[in-house]
Design a protein around this motif. Sequence first.
Motif, mmCIF file in Angstrom:
data_model
loop_
_atom_site.group_PDB
_atom_site.id
_atom_site.type_symbol
_atom_site.label_atom_id
_atom_site.label_comp_id
_atom_site.label_asym_id
_atom_site.label_seq_id
_atom_site.Cartn_x
_atom_site.Cartn_y
_atom_site.Cartn_z
ATOM 1 N N ALA A 15 0.839 -1.205 0.000
ATOM 2 C CA ALA A 15 0.000 0.000 0.000
ATOM 3 C C ALA A 15 0.874 1.256 0.000
ATOM 4 C CB ALA A 15 -0.933 -0.009 1.212
ATOM 5 N N GLN A 16 1.999 1.205 0.703
ATOM 6 C CA GLN A 16 2.913 2.347 0.728
ATOM 7 C C GLN A 16 3.570 2.546 -0.640
ATOM 8 O OE1 GLN A 16 2.977 4.435 3.352
ATOM 9 N NE2 GLN A 16 1.389 3.057 4.109
ATOM 10 N N ILE A 17 3.894 1.466 -1.314
ATOM 11 C CA ILE A 17 4.472 1.554 -2.657
ATOM 12 C C ILE A 17 3.502 2.277 -3.593
ATOM 13 C CG2 ILE A 17 5.121 0.201 -4.702
ATOM 14 C CD1 ILE A 17 6.295 -1.900 -2.773
ATOM 15 N N LYS A 18 2.231 1.949 -3.480
ATOM 16 C CA LYS A 18 1.212 2.574 -4.341
ATOM 17 C C LYS A 18 1.161 4.086 -4.169
ATOM 18 C CE LYS A 18 -2.322 -0.751 -5.358
ATOM 19 N NZ LYS A 18 -3.718 -1.110 -5.122
ATOM 20 N N LYS A 19 1.482 4.575 -2.993
ATOM 21 C CA LYS A 19 1.435 6.016 -2.727
ATOM 22 C C LYS A 19 2.467 6.792 -3.548
ATOM 23 C CE LYS A 19 -0.575 5.713 1.857
ATOM 24 N NZ LYS A 19 -0.423 5.999 3.291
ATOM 25 N N PHE A 20 3.404 6.075 -4.145
ATOM 26 C CA PHE A 20 4.403 6.703 -5.015
ATOM 27 C C PHE A 20 4.050 6.525 -6.487
ATOM 28 C CE2 PHE A 20 6.535 5.970 -1.009
ATOM 29 C CZ PHE A 20 7.127 7.207 -0.788
ATOM 30 N N GLY A 21 2.824 6.059 -6.742
ATOM 31 C CA GLY A 21 2.379 5.883 -8.116
ATOM 32 C C GLY A 21 2.910 4.627 -8.772
ATOM 33 N N LEU A 22 3.426 3.706 -7.965
ATOM 34 C CA LEU A 22 3.976 2.464 -8.499
ATOM 35 C C LEU A 22 3.031 1.308 -8.193
ATOM 36 C CD1 LEU A 22 7.643 2.934 -7.221
ATOM 37 C CD2 LEU A 22 6.722 3.549 -9.468
ATOM 38 N N GLN A 23 3.057 0.297 -9.025
ATOM 39 C CA GLN A 23 2.256 -0.902 -8.792
ATOM 40 C C GLN A 23 3.132 -1.972 -8.140
ATOM 41 O OE1 GLN A 23 -1.001 -1.444 -8.992
ATOM 42 N NE2 GLN A 23 -1.087 0.742 -9.434
ATOM 43 N N PRO A 24 2.803 -2.404 -6.938
ATOM 44 C CA PRO A 24 3.613 -3.431 -6.277
ATOM 45 C C PRO A 24 3.788 -4.687 -7.128
ATOM 46 C CG PRO A 24 2.000 -2.535 -4.754
ATOM 47 C CD PRO A 24 1.684 -1.967 -6.103
ATOM 48 N N SER A 25 2.749 -5.060 -7.852
ATOM 49 C CA SER A 25 2.833 -6.276 -8.666
ATOM 50 C C SER A 25 3.831 -6.140 -9.809
ATOM 51 C CB SER A 25 1.454 -6.644 -9.213
ATOM 52 O OG SER A 25 0.944 -5.588 -10.007
ATOM 53 N N ALA A 26 4.267 -4.920 -10.115
ATOM 54 C CA ALA A 26 5.250 -4.695 -11.176
ATOM 55 C C ALA A 26 6.680 -4.639 -10.632
ATOM 56 C CB ALA A 26 4.926 -3.400 -11.918
ATOM 57 N N VAL A 27 6.837 -4.710 -9.320
ATOM 58 C CA VAL A 27 8.164 -4.652 -8.694
ATOM 59 C C VAL A 27 8.628 -6.089 -8.465
ATOM 60 C CG1 VAL A 27 9.491 -3.857 -6.698
ATOM 61 C CG2 VAL A 27 7.621 -2.444 -7.602
ATOM 62 N N GLU A 28 9.663 -6.481 -9.181
ATOM 63 C CA GLU A 28 10.136 -7.870 -9.165
ATOM 64 C C GLU A 28 10.382 -8.403 -7.754
ATOM 65 O OE1 GLU A 28 14.042 -10.407 -10.626
ATOM 66 O OE2 GLU A 28 13.744 -8.389 -11.385
ATOM 67 N N HIS A 29 11.074 -7.648 -6.941
ATOM 68 C CA HIS A 29 11.413 -8.139 -5.607
ATOM 69 C C HIS A 29 10.213 -8.090 -4.654
ATOM 70 C CE1 HIS A 29 15.527 -8.817 -6.671
ATOM 71 N NE2 HIS A 29 15.620 -7.590 -7.157
ATOM 72 N N TYR A 30 9.261 -7.233 -4.919
ATOM 73 C CA TYR A 30 8.023 -7.279 -4.136
ATOM 74 C C TYR A 30 7.277 -8.572 -4.464
ATOM 75 C CZ TYR A 30 3.654 -6.166 -1.842
ATOM 76 O OH TYR A 30 2.557 -6.227 -1.031
ATOM 77 N N GLN A 31 7.307 -8.976 -5.720
ATOM 78 C CA GLN A 31 6.684 -10.242 -6.115
ATOM 79 C C GLN A 31 7.316 -11.398 -5.332
ATOM 80 O OE1 GLN A 31 7.103 -10.665 -10.367
ATOM 81 N NE2 GLN A 31 6.155 -8.687 -10.765
ATOM 82 N N ALA A 32 8.638 -11.380 -5.224
ATOM 83 C CA ALA A 32 9.339 -12.429 -4.474
ATOM 84 C C ALA A 32 8.951 -12.389 -2.998
ATOM 85 C CB ALA A 32 10.846 -12.272 -4.634
ATOM 86 N N LEU A 33 8.862 -11.199 -2.450
ATOM 87 C CA LEU A 33 8.443 -11.036 -1.053
ATOM 88 C C LEU A 33 7.043 -11.604 -0.863
ATOM 89 C CD1 LEU A 33 8.790 -9.822 1.803
ATOM 90 C CD2 LEU A 33 8.017 -7.636 0.863
ATOM 91 N N TRP A 34 6.143 -11.253 -1.770
ATOM 92 C CA TRP A 34 4.760 -11.738 -1.698
ATOM 93 C C TRP A 34 4.722 -13.272 -1.724
ATOM 94 C CZ3 TRP A 34 0.113 -9.371 -0.909
ATOM 95 C CH2 TRP A 34 -1.035 -10.144 -1.151
ATOM 96 N N ARG A 35 5.459 -13.854 -2.655
ATOM 97 C CA ARG A 35 5.469 -15.329 -2.770
ATOM 98 C C ARG A 35 6.014 -15.981 -1.500
ATOM 99 N NH1 ARG A 35 7.172 -13.946 -7.936
ATOM 100 N NH2 ARG A 35 9.345 -14.353 -7.406
ATOM 101 N N THR A 36 6.894 -15.288 -0.806
ATOM 102 C CA THR A 36 7.485 -15.827 0.421
ATOM 103 C C THR A 36 6.496 -15.815 1.579
ATOM 104 O OG1 THR A 36 9.679 -15.083 -0.280
ATOM 105 C CG2 THR A 36 9.395 -15.552 2.058
ATOM 106 N N VAL A 37 5.672 -14.782 1.671
ATOM 107 C CA VAL A 37 4.826 -14.631 2.861
ATOM 108 C C VAL A 37 3.346 -14.930 2.644
ATOM 109 C CG1 VAL A 37 6.371 -12.928 3.887
ATOM 110 C CG2 VAL A 37 4.428 -12.149 2.529
ATOM 111 N N ALA A 38 2.867 -14.885 1.427
ATOM 112 C CA ALA A 38 1.426 -15.062 1.188
ATOM 113 C C ALA A 38 1.014 -16.508 1.450
ATOM 114 C CB ALA A 38 1.066 -14.670 -0.242
#
Length: 194
Positions: A160-183
């Motif tokens: 949600a904080q990433i989105k506040k900068f106009g970026l899509q978390p799902s487009a950030v490669e390492h955020y994807q890795a983080l998500w896969r680790t914890v989801a």
Amino acid sequence: AVQSIHDSFEEARGQLIAQAAPLKDEIVDVLVDKCLTVLRQVRGISATYRMTARPVPTRPSHYASGVLQPLRAFLDTPAGKCLQPRAQEELAEGVVASVSQQYAAMVSELLDMLHKTEQSLARVRRNKPADAAAATEGSELTNIQKISLQLFLDTQEYGAQIKKFGLQPSAVEHYQALWRTVAPEDQQNELSSI
């Protein structure tokens, strides 16, 4: 004379442009270091839940909303505000990419350590008398589940904080890795909905 002045300005402009990329990289590095200072609090999550009777987490940790605060603080300064929108976006992309990479590594390391500890405790329990083993059985798994849920809630808040900068978390490669680790397994495919 006018041509000479024009040439001097063009030369100076070229030198400034040449310095822009290294300067941006330096700013990104400084901001990433400040963000990581906040992010290091993720290591305290295991202490919060291990060997305690803490309830199941229902909201993100207090640090999660502040991970990218150093980036926001810089962009709100006069220096940050004078940057062109594309330069601000590039700065945000650089910081988010680096912080997300470090976040994913920290979380992965934390979860690996917890699983190794769980395996060691399981071996110890197998060697305990039946009454002692029954008294402790299941408590570590519950703590690990709580820690995993807390990490997931924190990751959602970070997205949600990433989105506040106009970026899509799902487009950030390492955020994807983080998500896969914890989801949780049933939410692995929900990254695109963030």
